[in-house]
Design a protein around this motif. Structure first.
Motif, PDB file in Angstrom:
ATOM      1  N   ASP A 319      -3.105  -7.124   5.863  1.00  0.00           N
ATOM      2  CA  ASP A 319      -2.360  -7.126   7.130  1.00  0.00           C
ATOM      3  C   ASP A 319      -0.861  -6.973   6.883  1.00  0.00           C
ATOM      4  N   SER A 320      -0.229  -6.103   7.662  1.00  0.00           N
ATOM      5  CA  SER A 320       1.225  -5.880   7.719  1.00  0.00           C
ATOM      6  C   SER A 320       1.864  -5.320   6.435  1.00  0.00           C
ATOM      7  N   LEU A 321       1.049  -4.852   5.496  1.00  0.00           N
ATOM      8  CA  LEU A 321       1.616  -4.137   4.336  1.00  0.00           C
ATOM      9  C   LEU A 321       1.445  -2.629   4.544  1.00  0.00           C
ATOM     10  N   ASN A 322       2.316  -1.856   3.889  1.00  0.00           N
ATOM     11  CA  ASN A 322       2.229  -0.394   3.976  1.00  0.00           C
ATOM     12  C   ASN A 322       1.720   0.196   2.668  1.00  0.00           C
ATOM     13  N   TYR A 323       0.956   1.271   2.782  1.00  0.00           N
ATOM     14  CA  TYR A 323       0.380   1.917   1.599  1.00  0.00           C
ATOM     15  C   TYR A 323       0.529   3.427   1.718  1.00  0.00           C
ATOM     16  N   ASN A 324       0.630   4.069   0.571  1.00  0.00           N
ATOM     17  CA  ASN A 324       0.577   5.531   0.530  1.00  0.00           C
ATOM     18  C   ASN A 324      -0.566   5.962  -0.356  1.00  0.00           C
ATOM     19  N   TYR A 325      -1.500   6.667   0.256  1.00  0.00           N
ATOM     20  CA  TYR A 325      -2.671   7.144  -0.481  1.00  0.00           C
ATOM     21  C   TYR A 325      -2.566   8.656  -0.570  1.00  0.00           C
ATOM     22  N   THR A 326      -2.860   9.196  -1.762  1.00  0.00           N
ATOM     23  CA  THR A 326      -2.753  10.642  -1.973  1.00  0.00           C
ATOM     24  C   THR A 326      -4.048  11.178  -2.562  1.00  0.00           C
ATOM     25  N   ILE A 327      -4.504  12.284  -2.015  1.00  0.00           N
ATOM     26  CA  ILE A 327      -5.663  12.994  -2.575  1.00  0.00           C
ATOM     27  C   ILE A 327      -5.144  14.324  -3.115  1.00  0.00           C
ATOM     28  N   LYS A 328      -5.485  14.599  -4.371  1.00  0.00           N
ATOM     29  CA  LYS A 328      -5.068  15.862  -4.977  1.00  0.00           C
ATOM     30  C   LYS A 328      -6.321  16.613  -5.410  1.00  0.00           C
ATOM     31  N   VAL A 329      -6.552  17.806  -4.847  1.00  0.00           N
ATOM     32  CA  VAL A 329      -7.731  18.606  -5.174  1.00  0.00           C
ATOM     33  C   VAL A 329      -7.263  19.839  -5.940  1.00  0.00           C
ATOM     34  N   SER A 330      -7.861  20.098  -7.110  1.00  0.00           N
ATOM     35  CA  SER A 330      -7.420  21.224  -7.948  1.00  0.00           C
ATOM     36  C   SER A 330      -8.577  22.144  -8.291  1.00  0.00           C
ATOM     37  N   ASP A 331      -8.275  23.424  -8.480  1.00  0.00           N
ATOM     38  CA  ASP A 331      -9.264  24.330  -9.073  1.00  0.00           C
ATOM     39  C   ASP A 331      -8.953  24.454 -10.565  1.00  0.00           C
ATOM     40  N   PHE A 332      -9.789  25.179 -11.296  1.00  0.00           N
ATOM     41  CA  PHE A 332      -9.616  25.198 -12.745  1.00  0.00           C
ATOM     42  C   PHE A 332      -8.333  25.906 -13.160  1.00  0.00           C
ATOM     43  N   ALA A 333      -7.881  26.866 -12.315  1.00  0.00           N
ATOM     44  CA  ALA A 333      -6.658  27.601 -12.632  1.00  0.00           C
ATOM     45  C   ALA A 333      -5.400  26.762 -12.383  1.00  0.00           C
ATOM     46  N   GLY A 334      -5.584  25.566 -11.810  1.00  0.00           N
ATOM     47  CA  GLY A 334      -4.444  24.673 -11.614  1.00  0.00           C
ATOM     48  C   GLY A 334      -3.828  24.742 -10.226  1.00  0.00           C
ATOM     49  N   ASN A 335      -4.389  25.565  -9.340  1.00  0.00           N
ATOM     50  CA  ASN A 335      -3.919  25.561  -7.949  1.00  0.00           C
ATOM     51  C   ASN A 335      -4.304  24.234  -7.316  1.00  0.00           C
ATOM     52  N   LYS A 336      -3.352  23.624  -6.581  1.00  0.00           N
ATOM     53  CA  LYS A 336      -3.594  22.276  -6.070  1.00  0.00           C
ATOM     54  C   LYS A 336      -3.417  22.215  -4.564  1.00  0.00           C
ATOM     55  N   ARG A 337      -4.119  21.302  -3.950  1.00  0.00           N
ATOM     56  CA  ARG A 337      -3.906  20.988  -2.539  1.00  0.00           C
ATOM     57  C   ARG A 337      -3.702  19.470  -2.467  1.00  0.00           C
ATOM     58  N   ILE A 338      -2.566  19.051  -1.880  1.00  0.00           N
ATOM     59  CA  ILE A 338      -2.249  17.623  -1.843  1.00  0.00           C
ATOM     60  C   ILE A 338      -2.304  17.112  -0.403  1.00  0.00           C
ATOM     61  N   ILE A 339      -2.926  15.965  -0.226  1.00  0.00           N
ATOM     62  CA  ILE A 339      -3.021  15.345   1.104  1.00  0.00           C
ATOM     63  C   ILE A 339      -2.412  13.949   1.009  1.00  0.00           C
ATOM     64  N   ARG A 340      -1.382  13.691   1.825  1.00  0.00           N
ATOM     65  CA  ARG A 340      -0.743  12.362   1.813  1.00  0.00           C
ATOM     66  C   ARG A 340      -1.174  11.589   3.049  1.00  0.00           C
ATOM     67  N   ILE A 341      -1.606  10.352   2.826  1.00  0.00           N
ATOM     68  CA  ILE A 341      -2.110   9.543   3.932  1.00  0.00           C
ATOM     69  C   ILE A 341      -1.356   8.214   3.978  1.00  0.00           C
ATOM     70  N   PRO A 342      -0.446   8.028   4.954  1.00  0.00           N
ATOM     71  CA  PRO A 342       0.206   6.723   5.108  1.00  0.00           C
ATOM     72  C   PRO A 342      -0.727   5.736   5.818  1.00  0.00           C
ATOM     73  N   ILE A 343      -0.768   4.518   5.292  1.00  0.00           N
ATOM     74  CA  ILE A 343      -1.673   3.510   5.853  1.00  0.00           C
ATOM     75  C   ILE A 343      -0.861   2.259   6.213  1.00  0.00           C
ATOM     76  N   GLN A 344      -1.073   1.771   7.406  1.00  0.00           N
ATOM     77  CA  GLN A 344      -0.436   0.531   7.844  1.00  0.00           C
ATOM     78  C   GLN A 344      -1.501  -0.565   7.903  1.00  0.00           C
ATOM     79  N   GLY A 345      -1.291  -1.629   7.120  1.00  0.00           N
ATOM     80  CA  GLY A 345      -2.216  -2.755   7.196  1.00  0.00           C
ATOM     81  C   GLY A 345      -2.057  -3.453   8.534  1.00  0.00           C
ATOM     82  N   ALA A 346      -3.125  -3.524   9.314  1.00  0.00           N
ATOM     83  CA  ALA A 346      -3.039  -4.108  10.659  1.00  0.00           C
ATOM     84  C   ALA A 346      -4.362  -4.766  10.999  1.00  0.00           C
ATOM     85  N   HIS A 347      -4.384  -6.091  10.949  1.00  0.00           N
ATOM     86  CA  HIS A 347      -5.638  -6.785  11.212  1.00  0.00           C
ATOM     87  C   HIS A 347      -5.882  -6.905  12.716  1.00  0.00           C
ATOM     88  N   VAL A 348      -7.065  -6.565  13.136  1.00  0.00           N
ATOM     89  CA  VAL A 348      -7.463  -6.694  14.538  1.00  0.00           C
ATOM     90  C   VAL A 348      -8.492  -7.815  14.608  1.00  0.00           C
TER      91      VAL A 348
END
Ligand code: ZN
Length: 564
Positions: A319-348
């Motif tokens: 609860d109430s902490l912030n996080y940054n999660y990243t997914i990096k997908v690569s092919d063998f030639a080294g081309n990359k696709r990066i996805i950044r996901i900000p997460i807010q800890g929030a208890h309901v």
């Protein structure tokens, strides 16, 4: 101490594999056309990871296939299904290369194989030549590419296996494909992983909103979450020169800058390949035919592909902490696709708990499960399920619903039927069928023992007793009864069965066995006259085809050939 040592060995072998030890200049492209792929190593397929490269053959069969490196032919396997005609070369450095779905072998190897097929009187055969029998030089012709076995179009399936017969990514050996395109992201998903966890006010899996940025990466809308959560990604890669959607090479994830998962497709064992069903969100796949790869590793998942996993790849959101999660997908030639996901800890606090559908049938992973009613029984050995599951089971007349196809099975379960109400003649024609699309009967291997028939299956679904009283059909395809066919290079006959399916066939000319190749994809048996076993002018052809319950049909015809 043991733990420390195994961690050390694990890292050591991962480094070895990455840096190599793997010879970079040893194996060559086995075709003399440019490498264009319709399948990559590790690609997600039905119940398995793809174990090699599928090399496109310009929509044609009959391209020359050469030995990728020197060695000797150590195995030849010919099957109606699976790899079709396949050849294995053992190399002096301990690796094995594999060539599958072949049309035919080089003349020398073809003669070697035919001799043994005639001796065994069987098209399907498996041979293990000795080291001195069929040596091959690098670049030597070994076969012609084809479309035999479980192949959806002409291509060459090419594998490199290590000394323990584990398939490895051929690209690690320097076999490279031109690829300037980064992987495509079809979707990113977030999963609550325990009863208390929630994401965006829900206890269900959530599809994440992504916005593409100018540099090709993606940023997700901030998500509110609490508890143990994990992510999944649906992704494919395209290479230059082909529209095929292939598998990616590597997925890495980071939490606040630290890697928590690294999944490169370098090597796996055939004994673990079915665990693919645990890597993907199987239920989602079963319903949508889209594969989401989970980026967290459940306790029951033993896959050896991962090279780094921290805290099972899961995120523990407070609860109430912030996080940054990243997914990096690569092919063998080294081309990359990066996805950044900000997460807010929030208890309901007022979110209702997730409802679990309960039934009378609760099956546990580590316990065998059995039940019976109306003369039908179900047995699920331990280790068949990946998670403890409430099963949806219904017994009707001669029909049983055994849960549903959205849950994967790792091992065979057995389903039994009491058949004491049927006469001996009826029983002969009976078989166990799985009800498919539009209630179509799919033959399920049926073991008949007195009044109890059983089948073993790795697919949940509806099973029933069905009856097949119609023998297979047999018809001439490239000749007519009584015809002269001196100019034909082959003899082709069509065969089919309406219900239980073809079990076996046997063909003779003037009482002598002739080899006929069965291509199930076009219901055709083909004899090649260059085998030189049809030597008379007048020939009596006889073909017997039998279905899976034993109905058989015999086709007889006469044809004439001028013999020079
Ligand atoms: Zn393949």
């Amino acid at each position: 101490m043991k733990v420390v040592l195994s961690v050390f060995l694990f890292c050591f072998s991962a480094v070895l594999l990455a840096q190599s030890n793997v010879p970079k200049d040893y194996f060559k492209n086995p075709l003399d056309v440019p490498l264009v792929l319709s399948g990559t190593f590790g690609e997600l397929r039905s119940n398995h990871f793809h174990s090699g490269l599928d090399i496109k053959t310009q929509q044609r069969q009959g391209l020359k296939v050469v030995a990728s490196a020197k060695g000797y032919v150590s195995r030849i396997n010919i099957q109606h299904y699976g790899y079709g005609k396949a050849l294995y070369i053992q190399h002096p450095n301990g690796y094995t290369s594999v060539y599958a779905h072949l049309k035919e072998f080089s003349p020398e190897i073809e003669a070697y194989v035919k001799k043994r097929q005639y001796a065994k009187e069987s098209y399907e055969i498996e041979l293990f030549p000795e080291a001195g029998e069929l040596p091959v030089a690098a670049d030597e012709l070994i076969a012609y590419s084809g479309n035999t076995g479980g192949s959806g179009g002409p291509h060459l399936h090419f594998e490199i296996r290590d000394g323990n017969q584990r398939p490895m990514n051929p690209k690690l050996f320097g076999i490279s494909v031109s690829d300037g395109r980064a992987p495509i992201i079809d979707g990113v998903y977030a999963y609550p992983l325990d009863a208390d966890a929630h994401i965006n006010n829900s206890r269900e899996m959530q599809k994440i909103n992504l916005t593409p940025l100018k540099d090709g990466s993606y940023i997700a809308s901030e998500i509110d979450a609490c508890g143990n959560i994990g992510f999944g990604v649906s992704t494919v890669d395209q290479q230059d020169g082909a529209p095929n959607k292939n598998g990616i090479y590597q997925i890495e994830t980071e939490l606040n800058g630290d890697q928590i998962l690294n999944l490169p497709f370098n090597r796996f064992s055939f004994s673990e390949t079915r665990h693919l069903n645990q890597l993907i969100d199987y239920g989602h796949y079963s319903k949508t035919k889209k594969r989401i790869q989970k980026l967290f590793v459940e306790d029951s998942n033993p896959l050896s592909l991962y090279s780094n996993v921290v805290n099972k790849g899961e995120l523990h959101i407070q609860d109430s902490l912030n996080y940054n999660y990243t997914i990096k997908v690569s092919d063998f030639a080294g081309n990359k696709r990066i996805i950044r996901i900000p997460i807010q800890g929030a208890h309901v606090t007022d979110l209702p708990p997730k409802e679990e559908e309960k039934t009378d049938y609760f099956a546990q992973v580590n316990q065998p499960f059995s039940t019976e009613a109306n003369g039908m029984d179900i047995y699920i050995p331990k280790g068949s399920l990946y998670t403890d599951t409430f099963l949806d089971i219904e017994f009707k007349d001669d029909k049983v619903k055994v849960h549903n196809e959205h849950t994967p099975l790792h091992k065979n379960i057995s389903i039994g039927f009491d058949v004491s109400n049927y006469s001996a003649e009826e029983k002969e024609k009976l078989f166990i069928a799985r009800l498919g699309y539009r209630d179509r009967f799919n033959y399920s291997s049926t073991y008949k023992k007195a009044n109890r028939f059983t089948t073993r299956t790795r697919t949940f679904g509806e099973y029933t007793l069905a009856s097949d009283v119609t023998p297979p059909k047999i018809w001439p395809k490239n000749f007519n009864d009584g015809q002269w066919i001196s100019n034909n290079s082959t003899l082709q006959v069509g065969i089919s069965d309406d219900l239980s399916g073809i079990k076996s066939y046997r063909a003779t000319v003037n009482g002598k066995f002739i080899l006929m190749e069965y291509e199930y994809k076009n219901n055709t048996l083909t004899h090649d006259f260059s085998d030189d076993v049809v030597t008379e002018t007048e020939n009596q052809l006889k073909i017997i085809v039998t279905d899976n319950v034993g109905n058989s049909n015999t086709y007889e015809a006469t044809f004439f050939r001028k013999n020079s």
